[in-house]
Design an enzyme around this catalytic site. Structure first.
Site, PDB file in Angstrom:
ATOM      1  CE  LYS A 149      -4.461  -1.668   1.263  1.00  0.00           C
ATOM      2  NZ  LYS A 149      -5.511  -1.822   2.267  1.00  0.00           N
ATOM      3  NE  ARG A 157      -7.677  -7.971   0.515  1.00  0.00           N
ATOM      4  CZ  ARG A 157      -7.200  -7.172  -0.437  1.00  0.00           C
ATOM      5  NH1 ARG A 157      -6.159  -6.403  -0.187  1.00  0.00           N
ATOM      6  NH2 ARG A 157      -7.762  -7.137  -1.636  1.00  0.00           N
TER       7      ARG A 157
HETATM    8  C1  7PJ Z   1      -8.261  -4.186   1.670  1.00  0.00           C
HETATM    9  C2  7PJ Z   1      -9.332  -4.948   1.210  1.00  0.00           C
HETATM   10  C3  7PJ Z   1      -7.973  -4.173   3.063  1.00  0.00           C
HETATM   11  C4  7PJ Z   1      -9.813  -5.694   3.334  1.00  0.00           C
HETATM   12  C5  7PJ Z   1      -8.417  -3.923  -0.454  1.00  0.00           C
HETATM   13  C6  7PJ Z   1      -5.442  -3.028  -1.870  1.00  0.00           C
HETATM   14  C7  7PJ Z   1      -6.733  -2.311  -2.023  1.00  0.00           C
HETATM   15  N1  7PJ Z   1     -10.105  -5.705   2.027  1.00  0.00           N
HETATM   16  N2  7PJ Z   1      -9.419  -4.769  -0.123  1.00  0.00           N
HETATM   17  N3  7PJ Z   1      -8.777  -4.955   3.838  1.00  0.00           N
HETATM   18  N4  7PJ Z   1      -7.696  -3.563   0.606  1.00  0.00           N
HETATM   19  N5  7PJ Z   1     -10.556  -6.425   4.172  1.00  0.00           N
HETATM   20  O1  7PJ Z   1      -5.341  -4.241  -1.812  1.00  0.00           O
HETATM   21  O2  7PJ Z   1      -4.445  -2.284  -1.855  1.00  0.00           O
HETATM   22  O3  7PJ Z   1      -7.063  -3.503   3.566  1.00  0.00           O
HETATM   23  S1  7PJ Z   1      -8.162  -3.384  -2.093  1.00  0.00           S
END
Ligand code: 7PJ
Length: 272
Positions: free
Chosen positions: A220, A254
């Site tokens: 990020k 994640r």
């Molecule tokens: C996240 C997400 C996060 C959850 C994205 C990226 C943007 N879902 N979906 N948490 N980020 N739960 O992956 O940079 O931080 S999309």
């Protein structure tokens, strides 16, 4: 701590790794590389091979300023991938805020709903409640189109915590049991560098809500701000973020880089 998601009971005593599968041509990181069904399936299988515990399938980019896509477009992207992956013995998460995508994804074999809007869209709560899938409730200020324009909080940790608690209570009122809920501060979703840092520093405060914490910091921009590296060169920063998060109690990480994350988590486990 057991996380119940569909037919899976995930033991969260040790942190688990959620591998990101973007079925989007414009996703900020690996956008364009895995934008066809076959390529997304191949990528998903590769992440399984690397040791992922959960696969998070997303069809609509939620990066800042991303263009929203139609319901049909999102369904066309994610459903074939879910159907193909559902044969694997791994929980599948659908990354969507659209109730109709949740419904179709659950029907196609998804075991978990990962919702950046924390089931606030009309009908979302009901669809998840009447199934047996797990849910990730994430905090976001604003919408992906506007969220990075001057986000403001009086006390970011307190406000994120209150929001997540409110959504947990809404879930419980709708009949979702606690063992189906994980929570996420939503790094980068309507947050400045300072807001993101405060949330990382005080992750323990969010842990006090009593639900497993999911953290998404992989590649990020806040890590780019810290290191000066562009998105393709944020692996080391992402691993640092994983280690810090795990040591502060995060239970699901994640990430894009599954193998590297698992290795780092082994070091954390060994010293804890
Ligand atoms: C996240 C997400 C996060 C959850 C994205 C990226 C943007 N879902 N979906 N948490 N980020 N739960 O992956 O940079 O931080 S999309």
């Amino acid at each position: 701590m057991i996380f119940s998601c569909g037919s899976f009971q995930l033991d969260l005593t040790q942190p688990r790794v959620m591998g990101i599968v973007n079925v989007t041509p414009d996703s900020f990181s690996d956008g364009g590389k895995f934008n066809t069904t076959d390529a997304a399936i191949a990528h998903a299988l590769d992440l399984v091979e690397q040791g992922a515990d959960i696969l998070d399938i997303g069809g609509e980019s939620t990066r800042p300023n991303a263009t929203p896509i139609s319901l049909q477009e999102e369904l066309d992207r994610v459903i074939p991938v879910i159907e193909a992956i559902a044969k694997q013995k791994i929980p599948i998460s659908i990354d969507t805020y659209k109730p109709r995508v949740m419904q179709a994804a659950i029907q196609a074999g998804a075991n978990m709903v990962n919702d950046v809007r924390a089931l606030q869209e009309d009908g979302a709560l009901e669809i998840v409640a009447k199934s047996n899938v797990g849910v990730c409730l994430m905090h976001m200020q604003g919408t992906p189109q506007t969220m990075q324009i001057n986000p403001q909080y009086i006390d970011v940790v307190n406000e994120v915590s209150s929001f997540l608690e409110m959504r947990m209570q809404a879930c419980e009122r709708a009949g979702l049991t606690k063992n189906r809920i994980v929570i996420d501060p939503g790094f980068g979703f309507g947050k400045t560098r300072e807001h993101n840092i405060a949330l990382i520093q005080q992750l323990e405060t969010l842990n006090q809500l009593g639900q497993p914490l999911l953290v998404g910091l992989s590649r990020k921009s806040v890590l780019g701000q810290m290191t000066g590296e562009n998105v393709d060169a944020r692996l080391y920063a992402s691993i640092a973020a994983v280690v810090i998060s795990a040591m502060k109690g995060a239970k699901i990480l994640r990430v894009h880089d599954v193998k590297e994350t698992i290795e780092a988590l082994k070091v954390v486990a060994a010293i804890q």
